[in-house]
Design a protein around this motif. Sequence first.
Motif, PDB file in Angstrom:
ATOM      1  N   ILE A   1       0.843  -1.201   0.000  1.00  0.00           N
ATOM      2  CA  ILE A   1       0.000   0.000   0.000  1.00  0.00           C
ATOM      3  C   ILE A   1       0.880   1.254   0.000  1.00  0.00           C
ATOM      4  CG2 ILE A   1      -1.645   1.338   1.372  1.00  0.00           C
ATOM      5  CD1 ILE A   1      -2.891  -1.375   2.205  1.00  0.00           C
ATOM      6  N   TRP A   2       1.930   1.247   0.819  1.00  0.00           N
ATOM      7  CA  TRP A   2       2.836   2.397   0.840  1.00  0.00           C
ATOM      8  C   TRP A   2       3.511   2.612  -0.506  1.00  0.00           C
ATOM      9  CZ3 TRP A   2       2.928   6.597   3.259  1.00  0.00           C
ATOM     10  CH2 TRP A   2       2.494   6.677   4.578  1.00  0.00           C
ATOM     11  N   GLN A   3       3.969   1.540  -1.125  1.00  0.00           N
ATOM     12  CA  GLN A   3       4.610   1.678  -2.435  1.00  0.00           C
ATOM     13  C   GLN A   3       3.630   2.222  -3.467  1.00  0.00           C
ATOM     14  OE1 GLN A   3       7.838   1.444  -3.187  1.00  0.00           O
ATOM     15  NE2 GLN A   3       8.088   1.174  -0.983  1.00  0.00           N
ATOM     16  N   GLY A   4       2.396   1.739  -3.415  1.00  0.00           N
ATOM     17  CA  GLY A   4       1.360   2.229  -4.329  1.00  0.00           C
ATOM     18  C   GLY A   4       1.079   3.716  -4.126  1.00  0.00           C
ATOM     19  N   CYS A   5       1.015   4.124  -2.867  1.00  0.00           N
ATOM     20  CA  CYS A   5       0.753   5.541  -2.562  1.00  0.00           C
ATOM     21  C   CYS A   5       1.919   6.418  -2.991  1.00  0.00           C
ATOM     22  CB  CYS A   5       0.482   5.717  -1.068  1.00  0.00           C
ATOM     23  SG  CYS A   5      -1.096   5.031  -0.555  1.00  0.00           S
ATOM     24  N   LEU A   6       3.137   5.956  -2.746  1.00  0.00           N
ATOM     25  CA  LEU A   6       4.312   6.749  -3.142  1.00  0.00           C
ATOM     26  C   LEU A   6       4.403   6.875  -4.658  1.00  0.00           C
ATOM     27  CD1 LEU A   6       6.973   5.461  -0.602  1.00  0.00           C
ATOM     28  CD2 LEU A   6       5.919   7.719  -0.671  1.00  0.00           C
ATOM     29  N   ARG A   7       4.070   5.796  -5.368  1.00  0.00           N
ATOM     30  CA  ARG A   7       4.095   5.824  -6.829  1.00  0.00           C
ATOM     31  C   ARG A   7       3.037   6.784  -7.371  1.00  0.00           C
ATOM     32  NH1 ARG A   7       3.012   0.145  -8.638  1.00  0.00           N
ATOM     33  NH2 ARG A   7       3.034   0.253  -6.528  1.00  0.00           N
ATOM     34  N   PHE A   8       1.839   6.751  -6.779  1.00  0.00           N
ATOM     35  CA  PHE A   8       0.722   7.543  -7.294  1.00  0.00           C
ATOM     36  C   PHE A   8       0.777   8.995  -6.835  1.00  0.00           C
ATOM     37  CE2 PHE A   8      -3.812   8.833  -7.282  1.00  0.00           C
ATOM     38  CZ  PHE A   8      -4.071   8.666  -8.632  1.00  0.00           C
ATOM     39  N   LEU A   9       1.087   9.234  -5.546  1.00  0.00           N
ATOM     40  CA  LEU A   9       1.034  10.581  -4.985  1.00  0.00           C
ATOM     41  C   LEU A   9       2.390  11.259  -4.908  1.00  0.00           C
ATOM     42  CD1 LEU A   9      -1.313   9.816  -1.963  1.00  0.00           C
ATOM     43  CD2 LEU A   9      -1.952  10.918  -4.092  1.00  0.00           C
ATOM     44  N   GLY A  10       3.466  10.487  -4.914  1.00  0.00           N
ATOM     45  CA  GLY A  10       4.791  11.042  -4.681  1.00  0.00           C
ATOM     46  C   GLY A  10       5.005  11.215  -3.183  1.00  0.00           C
ATOM     47  N   GLU A  11       6.231  11.537  -2.813  1.00  0.00           N
ATOM     48  CA  GLU A  11       6.543  11.653  -1.388  1.00  0.00           C
ATOM     49  C   GLU A  11       5.819  12.836  -0.750  1.00  0.00           C
ATOM     50  OE1 GLU A  11      10.662  11.461  -0.388  1.00  0.00           O
ATOM     51  OE2 GLU A  11      11.005   9.745  -1.676  1.00  0.00           O
TER      52      GLU A  11
ATOM     53  N   LEU B   1      -4.898   2.694  -4.317  1.00  0.00           N
ATOM     54  CA  LEU B   1      -5.219   1.299  -3.982  1.00  0.00           C
ATOM     55  C   LEU B   1      -5.610   0.518  -5.240  1.00  0.00           C
ATOM     56  CD1 LEU B   1      -7.340   1.696  -0.713  1.00  0.00           C
ATOM     57  CD2 LEU B   1      -4.967   0.957  -0.905  1.00  0.00           C
ATOM     58  N   ALA B   2      -6.348   1.167  -6.122  1.00  0.00           N
ATOM     59  CA  ALA B   2      -6.809   0.485  -7.337  1.00  0.00           C
ATOM     60  C   ALA B   2      -5.650   0.106  -8.251  1.00  0.00           C
ATOM     61  CB  ALA B   2      -7.791   1.373  -8.078  1.00  0.00           C
ATOM     62  N   LEU B   3      -4.521   0.812  -8.137  1.00  0.00           N
ATOM     63  CA  LEU B   3      -3.390   0.552  -9.031  1.00  0.00           C
ATOM     64  C   LEU B   3      -2.439  -0.531  -8.514  1.00  0.00           C
ATOM     65  CD1 LEU B   3      -2.609   4.193 -10.113  1.00  0.00           C
ATOM     66  CD2 LEU B   3      -3.793   2.419 -11.409  1.00  0.00           C
ATOM     67  N   ILE B   4      -2.696  -1.064  -7.323  1.00  0.00           N
ATOM     68  CA  ILE B   4      -1.852  -2.144  -6.794  1.00  0.00           C
ATOM     69  C   ILE B   4      -2.252  -3.444  -7.493  1.00  0.00           C
ATOM     70  CG2 ILE B   4      -1.256  -3.473  -4.736  1.00  0.00           C
ATOM     71  CD1 ILE B   4      -1.861  -0.922  -3.111  1.00  0.00           C
ATOM     72  N   LYS B   5      -1.292  -4.077  -8.145  1.00  0.00           N
ATOM     73  CA  LYS B   5      -1.599  -5.262  -8.951  1.00  0.00           C
ATOM     74  C   LYS B   5      -1.065  -6.556  -8.350  1.00  0.00           C
ATOM     75  CE  LYS B   5      -3.662  -2.932 -12.060  1.00  0.00           C
ATOM     76  NZ  LYS B   5      -5.089  -2.820 -11.850  1.00  0.00           N
ATOM     77  N   ASN B   6       0.007  -6.496  -7.543  1.00  0.00           N
ATOM     78  CA  ASN B   6       0.491  -7.719  -6.910  1.00  0.00           C
ATOM     79  C   ASN B   6       1.157  -7.410  -5.579  1.00  0.00           C
ATOM     80  OD1 ASN B   6       3.450  -7.609  -7.061  1.00  0.00           O
ATOM     81  ND2 ASN B   6       3.154  -7.750  -9.271  1.00  0.00           N
TER      82      ASN B   6
END
Length: 120
Positions: free
Chosen positions: A39-49, A87-92
């Motif tokens: 979830i954290w990786q997905g948020c960082l990828r989508f929103l940035g730090e 969350l929707a962009l997390i695939k695995n």
Amino acid sequence: MAKKLKAMMPSMRERKRYVAFQIISKEPIRPFKAVSDAIWQGCLRFLGELGAAKAGIWILADKFNEENQKGLIRVNHKYANELKGALALIKNINGIEVIVRSTGTSGIMKKAEERYLKNN
């Protein structure tokens, strides 16, 4: 003599939302740390730090149920929709294909638990 700081007025505090999510996969995802990291990786990828910091995301470990793969995330009220997008962009997770879907949003943790985390 050190002066005690005044408590922040309620109107100045950050307004929060509790976003309930569910993980759909062929096998259960364990442990919670794997879910949290994804979830954290997905948020960082989508929103940035900067965006993730402004969102004030807090993944609630004690509210994650490994049996039905449901959990709660606390977020600033202005970023609830951005969190749902992340969350929707997390695939695995741990190499297992998953779908992470948000099941609901509430401003009160107890209501979010009753409405979205209980087994139906």
